[in-house]
Design a protein around this motif. Structure first.
Motif, PDB file in Angstrom:
ATOM      1  N   PHE A   1      -4.916   4.364  -6.854  1.00  0.00           N
ATOM      2  CA  PHE A   1      -6.103   4.168  -6.021  1.00  0.00           C
ATOM      3  C   PHE A   1      -6.752   2.805  -6.261  1.00  0.00           C
ATOM      4  O   PHE A   1      -7.259   2.172  -5.336  1.00  0.00           O
ATOM      5  N   ASN A   2      -6.719   2.316  -7.513  1.00  0.00           N
ATOM      6  CA  ASN A   2      -7.325   1.021  -7.837  1.00  0.00           C
ATOM      7  C   ASN A   2      -6.631  -0.129  -7.119  1.00  0.00           C
ATOM      8  O   ASN A   2      -7.276  -1.044  -6.621  1.00  0.00           O
TER       9      ASN A   2
ATOM     10  N   SER B   1      -8.335  -2.530  -4.276  1.00  0.00           N
ATOM     11  CA  SER B   1      -8.360  -3.988  -4.435  1.00  0.00           C
ATOM     12  C   SER B   1      -7.726  -4.683  -3.237  1.00  0.00           C
ATOM     13  O   SER B   1      -8.262  -5.674  -2.729  1.00  0.00           O
ATOM     14  N   ALA B   2      -6.595  -4.170  -2.784  1.00  0.00           N
ATOM     15  CA  ALA B   2      -5.910  -4.785  -1.647  1.00  0.00           C
ATOM     16  C   ALA B   2      -6.770  -4.705  -0.386  1.00  0.00           C
ATOM     17  O   ALA B   2      -6.917  -5.699   0.339  1.00  0.00           O
ATOM     18  N   LEU B   3      -7.345  -3.544  -0.125  1.00  0.00           N
ATOM     19  CA  LEU B   3      -8.197  -3.401   1.061  1.00  0.00           C
ATOM     20  C   LEU B   3      -9.467  -4.240   0.939  1.00  0.00           C
ATOM     21  O   LEU B   3      -9.935  -4.811   1.924  1.00  0.00           O
TER      22      LEU B   3
ATOM     23  N   ILE C   1       0.834  -1.209   0.000  1.00  0.00           N
ATOM     24  CA  ILE C   1       0.000   0.000   0.000  1.00  0.00           C
ATOM     25  C   ILE C   1       0.863   1.250   0.000  1.00  0.00           C
ATOM     26  O   ILE C   1       0.582   2.221  -0.714  1.00  0.00           O
ATOM     27  N   LEU C   2       1.930   1.247   0.788  1.00  0.00           N
ATOM     28  CA  LEU C   2       2.811   2.423   0.838  1.00  0.00           C
ATOM     29  C   LEU C   2       3.507   2.663  -0.500  1.00  0.00           C
ATOM     30  O   LEU C   2       3.733   3.815  -0.878  1.00  0.00           O
TER      31      LEU C   2
ATOM     32  N   LEU D   1     -17.384  -0.515  -8.354  1.00  0.00           N
ATOM     33  CA  LEU D   1     -17.495   0.898  -8.729  1.00  0.00           C
ATOM     34  C   LEU D   1     -16.129   1.497  -9.022  1.00  0.00           C
ATOM     35  O   LEU D   1     -15.958   2.260  -9.979  1.00  0.00           O
ATOM     36  N   VAL D   2     -15.147   1.161  -8.200  1.00  0.00           N
ATOM     37  CA  VAL D   2     -13.813   1.754  -8.342  1.00  0.00           C
ATOM     38  C   VAL D   2     -13.041   1.127  -9.497  1.00  0.00           C
ATOM     39  O   VAL D   2     -12.447   1.823 -10.316  1.00  0.00           O
TER      40      VAL D   2
END
Length: 158
Positions: free
Chosen positions: A43-44, A48-50, A36-37, A105-106
């Motif tokens: 943003f995609n 997806s990771a979250l 993530i960092l 949506l994202v």
């Protein structure tokens, strides 16, 4: 469950899956934070990771609740704790459906759209499955609640 022949292997399988998923979640925390960092600008990828992490957490909770339901069946499965557990499983599945909707949506819709009213208003096959199974869990919860009430009424009757 009175049928120990079916209960024992299923409980063992759920226990193994819960352990493996728990280990995978722990590893994903340590591997996911650097990921993530590194991808703060994308943003995609973060979504997806979250999304996958939330999905893993909810399934882990569902598996633990299923193990608790199976272990409570030694005496009587119709207890108020199981009503709460089935309701909570329903809420977790509902959260998974919403999580999939936000992810779609994202990142864009992948898969079959069952219902497509507008560009951002749709239901995919996966979302429909989550919602239907969540409703089934709520119905089971209500059925258990009614069975408990009937059992208590019968215990009071001589």
């Amino acid at each position: 469950m009175k049928n120990n022949l079916a209960k024992r292997p299923l409980t063992t399988l759920i226990t193994i899956i819960t352990f493996v998923l728990g280990v995978a979640l722990i590893i994903s925390v340590f591997a996911g934070i650097p990921y993530i960092l590194e991808n703060l600008s994308n943003f995609n990828n973060i979504t997806s990771a979250l999304s996958f992490f939330i999905l893993g957490i909810t399934f882990f909770i569902i598996l633990i609740l299923l193990l608790e339901i199976a272990s409570s069946s030694k005496n009587s499965i119709f207890i108020s704790e199981n009503v709460k557990r089935f309701r909570f499983i329903g809420y977790m599945l509902f959260v998974n459906g919403i999580n999939e909707y936000i992810t779609m949506l994202v990142n864009g819709v992948s898969g079959i759209r069952i219902f497509d009213l507008a560009p951002e208003i749709f239901i995919t096959l996966g979302m429909a499955v989550y919602f239907i199974v969540a409703l089934i869990c709520f119905v089971i919860s209500d059925s258990f609640d009614e069975a408990i009430r009937i059992k208590e009424d019968n215990n009071l009757t001589i």
